[in-house]
Every structure is written in structure tokens, then in C-alpha cells.
Write a protein that holds these residues in place. Structure first.
Motif, PDB file in Angstrom:
ATOM      1  N   LEU A  77      45.705  40.639  41.926  1.00  0.00           N
ATOM      2  CA  LEU A  77      44.375  40.260  42.408  1.00  0.00           C
ATOM      3  C   LEU A  77      44.412  38.894  43.090  1.00  0.00           C
ATOM      4  CD1 LEU A  77      41.417  41.215  42.469  1.00  0.00           C
ATOM      5  CD2 LEU A  77      41.095  39.991  40.320  1.00  0.00           C
ATOM      6  N   SER A  80      45.855  39.341  46.414  1.00  0.00           N
ATOM      7  CA  SER A  80      44.852  39.981  47.261  1.00  0.00           C
ATOM      8  C   SER A  80      43.935  38.936  47.888  1.00  0.00           C
ATOM      9  CB  SER A  80      44.042  40.982  46.424  1.00  0.00           C
ATOM     10  OG  SER A  80      42.971  41.493  47.166  1.00  0.00           O
ATOM     11  N   SER A  87      42.931  44.719  47.130  1.00  0.00           N
ATOM     12  CA  SER A  87      43.790  44.927  45.961  1.00  0.00           C
ATOM     13  C   SER A  87      44.215  46.387  45.830  1.00  0.00           C
ATOM     14  CB  SER A  87      43.088  44.446  44.685  1.00  0.00           C
ATOM     15  OG  SER A  87      41.865  45.129  44.501  1.00  0.00           O
ATOM     16  N   PRO A  98      45.541  47.437  40.112  1.00  0.00           N
ATOM     17  CA  PRO A  98      44.791  46.181  40.083  1.00  0.00           C
ATOM     18  C   PRO A  98      43.775  46.203  38.944  1.00  0.00           C
ATOM     19  CG  PRO A  98      43.891  47.610  41.750  1.00  0.00           C
ATOM     20  CD  PRO A  98      45.095  48.321  41.175  1.00  0.00           C
TER      21      PRO A  98
END
Length: 137
Positions: A77, A80, A87, A98
Motif C-alpha cells: 500500500l 502504491s 494497489s 493489498p
């Protein structure tokens, strides 16, 4: 920042240093994506701390790239948020699920900023930094 001319590449992209040549695993993929944004291990550590509040040493991110540190759903995450890749998309290419949470609103726009400044010269980046600092006052 958009008004600053971006430096064109005049030479082929150099191979990363030996210590940044990773094996083909999820952590290596994520660290190569960070490197593509001109984030070496130290810059990755500083960026993640600024964006997510989580501090890991530069060597720890090196361990992620070399597969010695496992990529957790929470770390996925964080990647991301910094990389600007959903994600779910990172989960699809890494095989790591995720977490249910998503990056907070404070991270919005960070990935785009990192991408936009990747080809600025050091002096141009300093101008942007100075301008941002003057706007905070």
C-alpha cells in the motif's frame, strides 16, 4: 514546475550499481519501479517517510529489493501511494494481496509530483524546492 524545461536524455540509461541489481521477485519489481522514478535507496527511505510517516533505513529498502525483507500488504500500500499505481494493480503483478485500506488523502498527488520532477536538473529541482518553501511562509 511545468514551465521548467526537462532535460533530454543524452546518454543511454546506465545500469544500476551492482548493489541495486535485484533478483526477480516482488520486492525487486517494486524497487525497480522506485528507481525508474530516480529514487535510490536513500531517496526511497526519505520519500516513504515523508509520504507515509513510516521510517525504514535505506538498507532496509535494499533488503526489500534483494528479497531479504518480505513485502507485506501494508508495504504494498505504501508503494502504491509513492508510485501512483493502484494497489490492486501492484497486487496483480506481485501476487501480494493489498490490505483493505487505501492510501490517505494526504498522499494524493505525491506520485504525480515524483514523476514530474524525475527529469529536472538539480538546479531546477532546487528552484522548485525554494519556491515551495517560500509559499509555506
Amino acid at each position: 514546475m511545468a514551465s521548467l524545461p526537462q532535460a533530454e536524455s543524452t546518454e543511454p540509461v546506465p545500469r544500476p550499481p551492482v548493489y541495486e541489481q535485484h533478483s526477480p521477485d516482488p520486492g525487486a519489481l517494486l524497487m525497480r519501479m522506485a528507481r525508474n522514478r530516480n529514487l535510490n535507496w536513500t531517496a526511497t527511505a526519505k520519500t516513504f517517510q515523508a509520504v507515509t510517516g513510516r521510517y525504514w533505513s535505506a538498507a532496509t529498502y535494499g533488503g526489500v529489493g534483494h528479497g531479504r525483507i518480505q513485502v507485506t500488504p501494508e508495504l504494498l500500500l505504501d508503494f502504491s501511494a509513492v508510485l501512483g499505481v493502484a494497489s490492486g494493480d501492484l497486487a496483480a503483478v506481485t501476487g501480494i494481496e493489498p490490505p483493505v485500506a487505501s492510501p490517505g488523502p494526504a498522499t494524493a498527488g505525491v506520485a504525480e509530483l515524483i514523476w514530474d520532477v524525475r527529469r529536472l536538473t538539480a538546479s531546477q529541482l532546487q528552484q522548485v524546492s525554494d519556491r515551495a518553501e517560500s509559499m509555506r511562509k
